[in-house]
Scaffold this active site. Structure first.
Site, PDB file in Angstrom:
ATOM      1  N   ASP A 117       1.689  -3.371  10.537  1.00  0.00           N
ATOM      2  CA  ASP A 117       0.433  -3.379   9.446  1.00  0.00           C
ATOM      3  C   ASP A 117       0.266  -5.235   9.413  1.00  0.00           C
ATOM      4  O   ASP A 117       1.109  -5.921   9.540  1.00  0.00           O
ATOM      5  CB  ASP A 117       1.223  -3.200   8.281  1.00  0.00           C
ATOM      6  CG  ASP A 117       0.367  -3.144   6.729  1.00  0.00           C
ATOM      7  OD1 ASP A 117       0.394  -2.337   6.051  1.00  0.00           O
ATOM      8  OD2 ASP A 117      -0.372  -4.149   7.123  1.00  0.00           O
ATOM      9  N   ASP A 126      -6.168  -1.360   9.344  1.00  0.00           N
ATOM     10  CA  ASP A 126      -4.997  -2.620   9.727  1.00  0.00           C
ATOM     11  C   ASP A 126      -3.676  -2.080   9.645  1.00  0.00           C
ATOM     12  O   ASP A 126      -2.807  -2.888   9.768  1.00  0.00           O
ATOM     13  CB  ASP A 126      -5.224  -3.629   8.804  1.00  0.00           C
ATOM     14  CG  ASP A 126      -4.305  -3.488   7.492  1.00  0.00           C
ATOM     15  OD1 ASP A 126      -4.349  -2.288   7.075  1.00  0.00           O
ATOM     16  OD2 ASP A 126      -3.835  -4.380   7.035  1.00  0.00           O
ATOM     17  N   GLU A 127      -3.301  -0.479   9.795  1.00  0.00           N
ATOM     18  CA  GLU A 127      -1.914  -0.255  10.190  1.00  0.00           C
ATOM     19  C   GLU A 127      -1.997   0.817  11.019  1.00  0.00           C
ATOM     20  O   GLU A 127      -2.853   1.664  11.072  1.00  0.00           O
ATOM     21  CB  GLU A 127      -1.294   0.115   8.846  1.00  0.00           C
ATOM     22  CG  GLU A 127      -2.063   1.100   7.861  1.00  0.00           C
ATOM     23  CD  GLU A 127      -1.215   1.207   6.676  1.00  0.00           C
ATOM     24  OE1 GLU A 127       0.072   1.756   6.750  1.00  0.00           O
ATOM     25  OE2 GLU A 127      -1.607   0.834   5.576  1.00  0.00           O
TER      26      GLU A 127
HETATM   27  N1  DCP Z   1      -8.405  -2.923   1.282  1.00  0.00           N
HETATM   28  C1  DCP Z   1      -9.545  -2.114   0.565  1.00  0.00           C
HETATM   29  N2  DCP Z   1      -9.282  -1.524  -0.694  1.00  0.00           N
HETATM   30  C2  DCP Z   1      -8.134  -0.919  -0.902  1.00  0.00           C
HETATM   31  C3  DCP Z   1      -6.976  -1.213   0.061  1.00  0.00           C
HETATM   32  C4  DCP Z   1      -7.031  -2.083   1.204  1.00  0.00           C
HETATM   33  O1  DCP Z   1     -10.460  -2.874   0.740  1.00  0.00           O
HETATM   34  N3  DCP Z   1      -7.981  -0.163  -2.240  1.00  0.00           N
HETATM   35  C5  DCP Z   1      -8.480  -3.374   2.542  1.00  0.00           C
HETATM   36  C6  DCP Z   1      -8.109  -4.859   2.229  1.00  0.00           C
HETATM   37  C7  DCP Z   1      -6.868  -5.295   3.131  1.00  0.00           C
HETATM   38  C8  DCP Z   1      -7.014  -4.115   4.164  1.00  0.00           C
HETATM   39  O2  DCP Z   1      -7.778  -3.049   3.537  1.00  0.00           O
HETATM   40  O3  DCP Z   1      -6.949  -6.463   3.624  1.00  0.00           O
HETATM   41  C9  DCP Z   1      -5.608  -3.677   4.386  1.00  0.00           C
HETATM   42  O4  DCP Z   1      -4.853  -3.206   2.983  1.00  0.00           O
HETATM   43  P1  DCP Z   1      -3.354  -3.735   2.772  1.00  0.00           P
HETATM   44  O5  DCP Z   1      -3.115  -2.782   1.713  1.00  0.00           O
HETATM   45  O6  DCP Z   1      -2.755  -3.626   4.393  1.00  0.00           O
HETATM   46  O7  DCP Z   1      -3.316  -5.130   2.393  1.00  0.00           O
HETATM   47  P2  DCP Z   1      -3.380  -6.432   3.135  1.00  0.00           P
HETATM   48  O8  DCP Z   1      -3.442  -6.336   4.530  1.00  0.00           O
HETATM   49  O9  DCP Z   1      -4.560  -7.357   2.446  1.00  0.00           O
HETATM   50  O10 DCP Z   1      -1.881  -7.333   2.652  1.00  0.00           O
HETATM   51  P3  DCP Z   1      -0.623  -6.668   3.192  1.00  0.00           P
HETATM   52  O11 DCP Z   1      -0.226  -8.057   3.953  1.00  0.00           O
HETATM   53  O12 DCP Z   1       0.221  -6.400   1.936  1.00  0.00           O
HETATM   54  O13 DCP Z   1      -0.734  -5.654   4.142  1.00  0.00           O
HETATM   55 CA    CA Z   2      -2.098  -4.972   5.756  1.00  0.00          CA
END
Ligand code: DCP
Ligand code: CA
Length: 406
Positions: free
Chosen positions: A9, A104-105
């Site tokens: 992730d 992203d995962e």
């Molecule tokens: N995303 C989005 N709307 C959501 C959830 C996520 O647009 N309801 C987008 C923004 C994030 C990406 O998807 O950057 C990946 O979601 P993650 O939950 O993995 O969050 P992050 O990558 O930002 O943070 P982390 O480091 O906790 O994985």
């Molecule tokens: Ca993420």
């Protein structure tokens, strides 16, 4: 053989992509989602911003109150999609058993790869290194015998983490964690469990199956398995899509036939490029229209021979459009075109026909140039008109309001 499943992730994905593009943003509280006074929510927050309590899903106005010095960025979906594709391509180099989850995962089955990559732990370290070298991003990786524990491990290790749960240790690894850490347990389930004095996953794992079923119905059984670290779901590569389409909503409802045609041509070219990139041909072309009063129609045409040609897609779509417009007087709110009944683009009989062959060569040349210089590097007479109407984002026209949705 005991399975070794990885969950990979990317950390603060949208924000990190922005930081790679603009290194001045590194180490600072950064939010992707929109203007601080906008109506949207935080899509992604840098870890610096998280120390102020900022979280994904939080209204931007709340975020700017908690952290006024944060830098707010609108974000650009095509950029994140590109980064996502490069991320998945790196993972695919390591194992064909790859299941992307969103942008992203991904889960990756690493069972039996020791002879190629060393231990699973070493393989994960190599993956992280390539992501850092090639994309400038950090990833967190969890390794375990099943998906659920691998995911909990990657989350627990964030940011830039790598956490392996040894075979057979899944249950004891989960036991001390709060129930909310278990994917699938939302706010409501958490509250209900807490009201039953079930606060940790360990406590949850000791609840009897029948008690769990009586409280949570069918999902009680899943809860029971997951809380005990049992998860034999396979890593499943995504099934190939059975159709592809593009659509757009106009800024203002329109009756302008030439605008409708230009837009159809442009959308059709995107559909054609997608088909060719995937090595497919389609038999069925579908036009979609939504009128001012939101009535939505679809009209389809089945071709005698399969196609991946922009011209055929457009010509067929245009035929459907002309017919539909002759039957309805309302202005158009949305137009879309799609193809279905896809087959592998093998050798086709109609390829013997020279005009079809010329079409194919032309489409191939266009795809090559676009790959190098961007989608709008080549435009046909019809789509050129769109230049005055839609803003361009370097990769194609931005058709809808910039959207962060997947
Ligand atoms: N995303 C989005 N709307 C959501 C959830 C996520 O647009 N309801 C987008 C923004 C994030 C990406 O998807 O950057 C990946 O979601 P993650 O939950 O993995 O969050 P992050 O990558 O930002 O943070 P982390 O480091 O906790 O994985
Ligand atoms: Ca993420």
């Amino acid at each position: 053989m005991a399975r070794r499943i990885m969950h990979i992730d990317l950390d603060a994905f949208f924000v990190s992509v922005e930081q790679v593009e603009n290194p001045q943003l590194k180490g600072k509280p950064v939010v992707v989602g929109g203007r601080p006074q906008g109506r949207g929510v935080v899509a992604s927050a840098s870890y610096e911003a998280r120390t102020f309590g900022l979280r994904a899903g939080m209204p931007l106005t709340t975020a700017s109150r908690l952290c006024p010095q944060a830098i707010f960025i609108q974000g650009s979906f095509p950029k994140y999609r590109d980064a996502s594709q490069r991320f998945m391509a790196i993972l695919a180099d390591f194992s064909p058993y790859l299941e992307p989850m969103g942008l992203d995962e991904a889960y990756l089955d690493a069972t039996g790869f020791e002879s190629i990559h060393g231990s699973t732990h070493q393989m994960a370290a190599k993956i992280k290194q390539r992501i850092k070298d090639e994309l400038g991003l950090t990833a967190s990786v969890g390794i375990a015998g099943g998906k659920i524990v691998a995911k909990v491990a990657s989350e627990l290790s964030k940011p830039d983490g790598l956490l392996e749960v040894a075979a057979g240790e899944e249950r004891s690894f989960l036991a001390p964690l709060p129930v909310a850490r278990l994917p699938g347990i939302g706010k409501k389930t958490e509250q209900k469990l807490n009201s039953l004095s079930i606060n940790t996953i360990g406590k949850l794992s000791t609840m009897s199956l029948s008690a769990l079923k009586s409280h949570f119905g069918a999902s009680g059984e899943v809860l029971h398995r997951f809380a005990n670290g049992i998860d034999d779901r396979e890593v499943k590569p995504p099934a190939a899509a059975k159709s592809t389409s593009r659509e757009t909503t106009f800024g203002k409802d329109t009756r302008d036939r030439s605008l409708l045609k230009s837009t159809l041509r442009y959308l059709g070219e995107r559909v054609g490029a997608d088909l060719r990139q995937r090595g497919k041909r389609a038999r069925c072309i579908t036009l979609k229209l939504r009128y001012a009063d939101f009535t939505t129609i679809t009209r389809r045409h089945t071709l005698a021979q399969t196609t991946d040609s922009d011209q055929t897609i457009f010509d067929t779509g245009l035929g459907l459009l002309n017919k539909a417009l002759s039957e309805e007087r309302q202005a158009v709110r949305l137009i879309g075109i799609g193809v279905s009944e896809l087959v592998e683009a093998g050798k086709q009989l109609d390829m013997l026909d020279t005009s079809a062959r010329r079409q194919e060569q032309l489409n191939k040349a266009i795809d090559r140039i676009r790959k190098k210089y961007g989608f709008t590097a080549i435009q046909t007479g019809r789509t050129l008109k769109l230049k005055d109407i839609f803003p361009e984002d370097g990769e194609g026209y931005t058709l809808q309001t910039p959207s962060l949705s997947r």
